[in-house]
Design a protein around this motif. Structure first.
Motif, PDB file in Angstrom:
ATOM      1  N   LEU A  23       7.330   1.541   2.346  1.00 52.31           N
ATOM      2  CA  LEU A  23       7.166   2.312   1.238  1.00 52.31           C
ATOM      3  C   LEU A  23       7.699   3.668   1.190  1.00 52.31           C
ATOM      4  N   LEU A  24       7.509   4.093   2.675  1.00 50.34           N
ATOM      5  CA  LEU A  24       7.883   5.489   2.881  1.00 50.34           C
ATOM      6  C   LEU A  24       9.454   5.545   3.141  1.00 50.34           C
ATOM      7  N   ILE A  25      10.030   4.373   3.623  1.00 44.99           N
ATOM      8  CA  ILE A  25      11.406   4.204   3.823  1.00 44.99           C
ATOM      9  C   ILE A  25      12.089   4.223   2.542  1.00 44.99           C
ATOM     10  N   SER A  31      14.574   9.574  -2.469  1.00 40.73           N
ATOM     11  CA  SER A  31      14.852  10.777  -2.505  1.00 40.73           C
ATOM     12  C   SER A  31      16.490  11.134  -2.451  1.00 40.73           C
ATOM     13  N   SER A  32      16.935  10.364  -1.675  1.00 41.64           N
ATOM     14  CA  SER A  32      18.295  10.704  -1.226  1.00 41.64           C
ATOM     15  C   SER A  32      19.542  10.238  -2.263  1.00 41.64           C
ATOM     16  N   LEU A 141       1.725   5.609  -2.773  1.00 40.06           N
ATOM     17  CA  LEU A 141       1.299   4.117  -2.423  1.00 40.06           C
ATOM     18  C   LEU A 141       1.224   3.915  -1.210  1.00 40.06           C
ATOM     19  N   ALA A 142       2.060   4.513  -0.150  1.00 39.04           N
ATOM     20  CA  ALA A 142       1.935   4.478   1.132  1.00 39.04           C
ATOM     21  C   ALA A 142       0.637   4.985   1.643  1.00 39.04           C
ATOM     22  N   ALA A 143       0.188   6.240   1.131  1.00 42.65           N
ATOM     23  CA  ALA A 143      -0.983   6.562   1.386  1.00 42.65           C
ATOM     24  C   ALA A 143      -2.067   5.571   0.996  1.00 42.65           C
ATOM     25  N   PHE A 144      -2.323   5.220  -0.287  1.00 43.29           N
ATOM     26  CA  PHE A 144      -3.188   4.262  -0.766  1.00 43.29           C
ATOM     27  C   PHE A 144      -3.282   2.919   0.136  1.00 43.29           C
ATOM     28  N   ALA A 145      -2.295   2.294   0.606  1.00 40.39           N
ATOM     29  CA  ALA A 145      -2.274   1.381   1.582  1.00 40.39           C
ATOM     30  C   ALA A 145      -3.146   1.441   2.646  1.00 40.39           C
ATOM     31  N   PRO A 178      -0.634  12.561   8.051  1.00 44.54           N
ATOM     32  CA  PRO A 178       0.574  12.754   7.912  1.00 44.54           C
ATOM     33  C   PRO A 178       1.379  12.141   6.570  1.00 44.54           C
ATOM     34  N   VAL A 179       0.804  10.821   6.173  1.00 43.51           N
ATOM     35  CA  VAL A 179       1.149  10.321   4.959  1.00 43.51           C
ATOM     36  C   VAL A 179       0.821  11.109   3.840  1.00 43.51           C
TER      37      VAL A 179
END
Length: 221
Positions: A23-25, A31-32, A141-145, A178-179
């Motif tokens: 999800l972070l990727i 973003s890019s 969503l990454a933080a929630f996972a 960090p997330v």
């Protein structure tokens, strides 16, 4: 009951971290593509207020502000839950204050953890519906996972007799930081600073109490 040592208990944590990483990727990719730079305070008005944006448009005002606030509260509840780490081995501390606060955190640790998960879920569902196109949604969503995995291991710590359960629970808690910093920005930074400050205060109180209770050389027992 004999404590088990099977390492298969790591599998759910590995899955959660892998999902969060993917999800972070995708967050960085989106973003890019959108031409923005993935930082902790992204530009634009279509960003939740606690992440650095301004309330505007759909979800920006009214209900949006309420759900922004819920997200901010969940960040500090998560920090309060983590603070139990500073007290978990201090229930026999020479400092009476540390002992009392430690007992309080011990009794509230699970409640604070579930409250954090519930508020994050409510906050996340709202912005999934109203701002799914925002790339910051994917860091959320990454933080929630990860917080979901943390809660799962916390729930089963006393049910599954495996020596790795608490270790995994703590590692996931550290990985969540960090997330969360990436997703929540300023709110998470303040929460981390407050958590570290509490840890430092516990250290000072213990050293002070230890000096006061230490017998003076030459005193008769």
């Amino acid at each position: 009951m004999k404590t088990k040592t099977k390492k298969t208990v790591w599998i759910p944590a590995i899955i959660a971290v892998t999902v969060a990483a993917l999800l972070l990727i995708y967050y960085y990719y989106m973003s890019s593509v959108s031409g923005g730079k993935p930082n902790m305070r992204p530009p634009g008005g279509n960003v939740p207020e606690h992440m650095g944006g301004r309330p505007s448009g759909k979800g920006g005002g009214g209900n949006g502000e309420i759900f922004n606030t819920l997200g901010t509260i969940s960040v500090f509840l998560g920090a309060a839950t983590f603070c139990w780490f500073w007290f978990k081995k201090k229930l026999r501390s020479p400092s009476m204050l540390v002992r009392k606060v430690g007992k309080l955190f011990h009794s509230l640790h699970k409640l604070l953890g579930w409250a954090t998960l519930i508020l994050i879920a409510i906050h996340g569902v709202y912005f999934l519906i109203t701002k799914f196109q925002d790339h910051k949604t994917f860091s959320g969503l990454a933080a929630f996972a990860i917080i979901l995995a943390i809660s799962g291991y916390g729930f089963y710590i006393n049910k599954v007799r495996n020596k790795w359960m608490r270790t995994i629970h703590r590692i996931l808690g550290l990985l969540w930081v960090p997330v969360l910093l990436l997703h929540a920005g300023g709110s998470a930074i303040m929460a981390v600073i407050a958590t570290l400050a509490i840890g430092g205060l516990v250290w000072i109180l213990e050293r002070t109490a230890g000096r006061l209770t230490k017998p003076v050389p030459g005193d008769t027992p």
